[in-house]
Design a protein around this motif. Sequence first.
Motif, mmCIF file in Angstrom:
data_model
loop_
_atom_site.group_PDB
_atom_site.id
_atom_site.type_symbol
_atom_site.label_atom_id
_atom_site.label_comp_id
_atom_site.label_asym_id
_atom_site.label_seq_id
_atom_site.Cartn_x
_atom_site.Cartn_y
_atom_site.Cartn_z
ATOM 1 N N SER A 590 0.836 -1.198 0.000
ATOM 2 C CA SER A 590 0.000 0.000 0.000
ATOM 3 C C SER A 590 0.873 1.251 0.000
ATOM 4 C CB SER A 590 -0.916 0.001 1.227
ATOM 5 O OG SER A 590 -0.154 0.118 2.407
ATOM 6 N N PRO A 591 0.411 2.330 -0.607
ATOM 7 C CA PRO A 591 1.207 3.553 -0.722
ATOM 8 C C PRO A 591 1.148 4.440 0.513
ATOM 9 C CG PRO A 591 -0.889 3.852 -1.835
ATOM 10 C CD PRO A 591 -0.878 2.439 -1.307
ATOM 11 N N ARG A 612 3.514 2.479 8.757
ATOM 12 C CA ARG A 612 3.285 1.895 7.431
ATOM 13 C C ARG A 612 2.805 0.452 7.539
ATOM 14 N NH1 ARG A 612 6.572 4.537 2.786
ATOM 15 N NH2 ARG A 612 7.207 6.521 3.685
ATOM 16 N N GLU A 613 2.409 -0.081 6.408
ATOM 17 C CA GLU A 613 1.846 -1.426 6.336
ATOM 18 C C GLU A 613 2.851 -2.476 6.820
ATOM 19 O OE1 GLU A 613 0.618 -2.421 2.405
ATOM 20 O OE2 GLU A 613 0.502 -4.554 2.821
ATOM 21 N N LYS A 616 1.316 -8.318 7.483
ATOM 22 C CA LYS A 616 -0.060 -8.791 7.384
ATOM 23 C C LYS A 616 -0.935 -7.867 6.535
ATOM 24 C CE LYS A 616 -0.061 -11.058 11.913
ATOM 25 N NZ LYS A 616 -0.740 -11.118 13.224
ATOM 26 N N GLY A 617 -0.368 -6.763 6.086
ATOM 27 C CA GLY A 617 -1.150 -5.814 5.297
ATOM 28 C C GLY A 617 -1.905 -4.817 6.142
ATOM 29 N N ASP A 618 -1.555 -4.710 7.440
ATOM 30 C CA ASP A 618 -2.228 -3.772 8.326
ATOM 31 C C ASP A 618 -1.445 -2.467 8.427
ATOM 32 O OD1 ASP A 618 -3.092 -6.488 10.550
ATOM 33 O OD2 ASP A 618 -4.196 -5.664 8.836
ATOM 34 N N VAL A 619 -2.174 -1.368 8.460
ATOM 35 C CA VAL A 619 -1.581 -0.032 8.552
ATOM 36 C C VAL A 619 -1.980 0.577 9.887
ATOM 37 C CG1 VAL A 619 -1.466 2.261 7.484
ATOM 38 C CG2 VAL A 619 -1.754 0.232 6.043
ATOM 39 N N LYS A 633 -6.848 -2.658 2.699
ATOM 40 C CA LYS A 633 -8.003 -2.720 1.801
ATOM 41 C C LYS A 633 -9.182 -1.903 2.313
ATOM 42 C CE LYS A 633 -6.856 -7.353 0.106
ATOM 43 N NZ LYS A 633 -7.327 -8.738 -0.022
ATOM 44 N N ARG A 634 -9.144 -1.602 3.597
ATOM 45 C CA ARG A 634 -10.237 -0.842 4.200
ATOM 46 C C ARG A 634 -9.939 0.653 4.239
ATOM 47 N NH1 ARG A 634 -12.085 -4.542 2.545
ATOM 48 N NH2 ARG A 634 -12.366 -6.547 3.561
ATOM 49 N N LEU A 635 -8.883 1.058 3.557
ATOM 50 C CA LEU A 635 -8.492 2.468 3.550
ATOM 51 C C LEU A 635 -8.611 3.050 2.150
ATOM 52 C CD1 LEU A 635 -5.259 2.330 5.763
ATOM 53 C CD2 LEU A 635 -7.589 2.887 6.486
#
Length: 683
Positions: A590-591, A612-613, A616-619, A633-635
């Motif tokens: 993710s950017p 940053r991410e 696990k892909g969490d920010v 994905k929820r952002l």
Amino acid sequence: MKEQEAKTEQRKVNGDYDFKQTLKLLDFDEIKRELIEYAISEEVKDNMANLEIHKDYYLITRHLRETTEARAILDVAGTVPLHSLSGIKQIIEKLNRHEILRITEISSLSLFIKDTSKMRSFMLERVENTSSVSNYALGIDLLTAVYDELTRCVNTDQIDDNASSLLSKLRKRIDITEHKVKLKLQDYLIGSKFQGMLTDPIISQRDGRFVIPVKSEHKRNIEGLVLDRSRSGGTVFVEPAAVKKLSDELAQLRIDEENEVYRILSELTNLLASHKIQLYRNYEVMVTYDFLFAKARLSRKYQASPAEVSQNGRLKIVEGRHPLLGAQAVPLNLELDHKNRNLVITGPNTGGKTVAMKTVGLFCLMNQAGLHVPCGKETALPIFDKILCDIGDGQNVQQNLSTFSAHITNIIKIMAQADNRSLVILDEIGAGTDPSEGMGIGIAVLERLNKKGAYILTSTHYNEIKAFADRHPDFKNGSMAFDLKTISPLYKLNVGKSGESNALHIALRIGMPEDLISRAHEIAYKEQHDYSDFNASYERALTASEAEVEELLSESAEASEVVSANVSGHVSEKSSKNKVESQFAPRKISPYKEGDAVYITTMNKNGIVYERENAKGDVGVIVLGKRIKVNYKRLKPFIDSSELYPEAYDLDIVFESKENRKKNKLITKGKGKGLVIEKKGNQ
């Protein structure tokens, strides 16, 4: 030569904007047609066909006040004694030309004077003198003496016998002479001498003279003058010599009668001509009343009311209903002003975006024309010098212009004429071409119009234009509500919140395969999303209680897979165990970086990225003063950190407490022995 042709073409493009097209696009022409139906006189109908859109505050308020007063009179009285005014103006103009009026024309003026007197009495007896509408009646001259003379001389389109003593004598002599002629002719009808000579035992007339029908073979047996014969030639019409003298006398009496009638008409015409100024003034007053009460009837049909004429640029519509939609119209609520004068409306196709924008434009036109609008109290509308529109397909086959070219040509003209006294309505701005280029053109046009100070209403499906409106201080978003359960629009405008086109959800609900929808989502939003459990979770979310919804929203992104179900705020719950992702899908980083402002779709809130991410892909996001982890994905991007903070700005001021910053400063200087900086975890 080519350069000259190019200049000619450019002049066509940069030509004047067609305001008549605005009236058509915003349905004002339809309003005029309905208004014309309520007018009685042809002159008022013609005036209404060219109904003026005023720009002067005081003139507009006066017209609106008069419409309001006329509506109040109509509501109480039910009917008003108006006159059709048919031919009245033309008759008065004949007086100016010194032409002698015909009997029917004098009768028409007599009835007109009677009806104007009725109107004067009606207005002054039933309406308060403070009313400006009733004050028009003071301009009506009763012309009582004139009316009395006309009614004395004219009776049911005939000059009365008593119009003059000479006329009375002449008509009596005519009756006596006619009677004598008929008695003599009766001798021919019943006398035995003439039996068998007549075709029919009747008396008729030819050229005003009395004759009897004689068989052709017997015409020499009756002394007299043949005045006519039948088409077959079998009958001749004979004036017997015995009645010729009486017939000559009768003809002269009729000439004398005609001359006396002409003399009386001349006198009556001169009488009316001496009052032509009063007659014309009465006519103008009745024209005014016809116009005012036509507007009042239209107001009653629409159940409309007067809007406040705003002088400070405030545009506020409360419970506004498009007048042509009747009971089907969904009330519109909207407020704009100089600081927030631009609105970007989003939502699904056929969701009511165009109707909402057209309602605003139509209300402004009606208000400036002195008409009531169907709205609630506190509605206020500013005065616009220009209302400029680009609505609909606009394709011009004759000029060989595509839809996109036609829109751009129109928008160029709009930009050339728009200023801070303009309302600009742009439907689906930037549509009809490559999405990225169309989006760019759309934003550039909005920026240019905004710099000119125009009020802007526009609709779009482009997410980039929605984001532009979110970021820009002069713009705000609005969305049309949509019911995904019934797959139908609600036609309700929600200001302050952008909407979605809902195309994927609609396609899924009506049977498109889930894997295809998931792929379409990935292509459109550059992210993966599983729709496999959408329908079941959607039904659960629609019936969820408020407490259950709040519980879902309060869970962290690691423990919950909550997605927005529609623009009305319903949510759809999904289980992560059902999530299916392609193993061949490339892993996207993710950017989002520290300091970025983001929109959290699960919570309908904005937050700031502090971490940053991770793997696990969490920010890490700070929202409502708490640090939580949210899956990327929820952002959605909101504002880049470069736009929020100056270059080389110390983000610790945002993320760290004052105490931790002091500790960090001491540690950096080598003076922090024994100090521990405690980082706040997820909460």
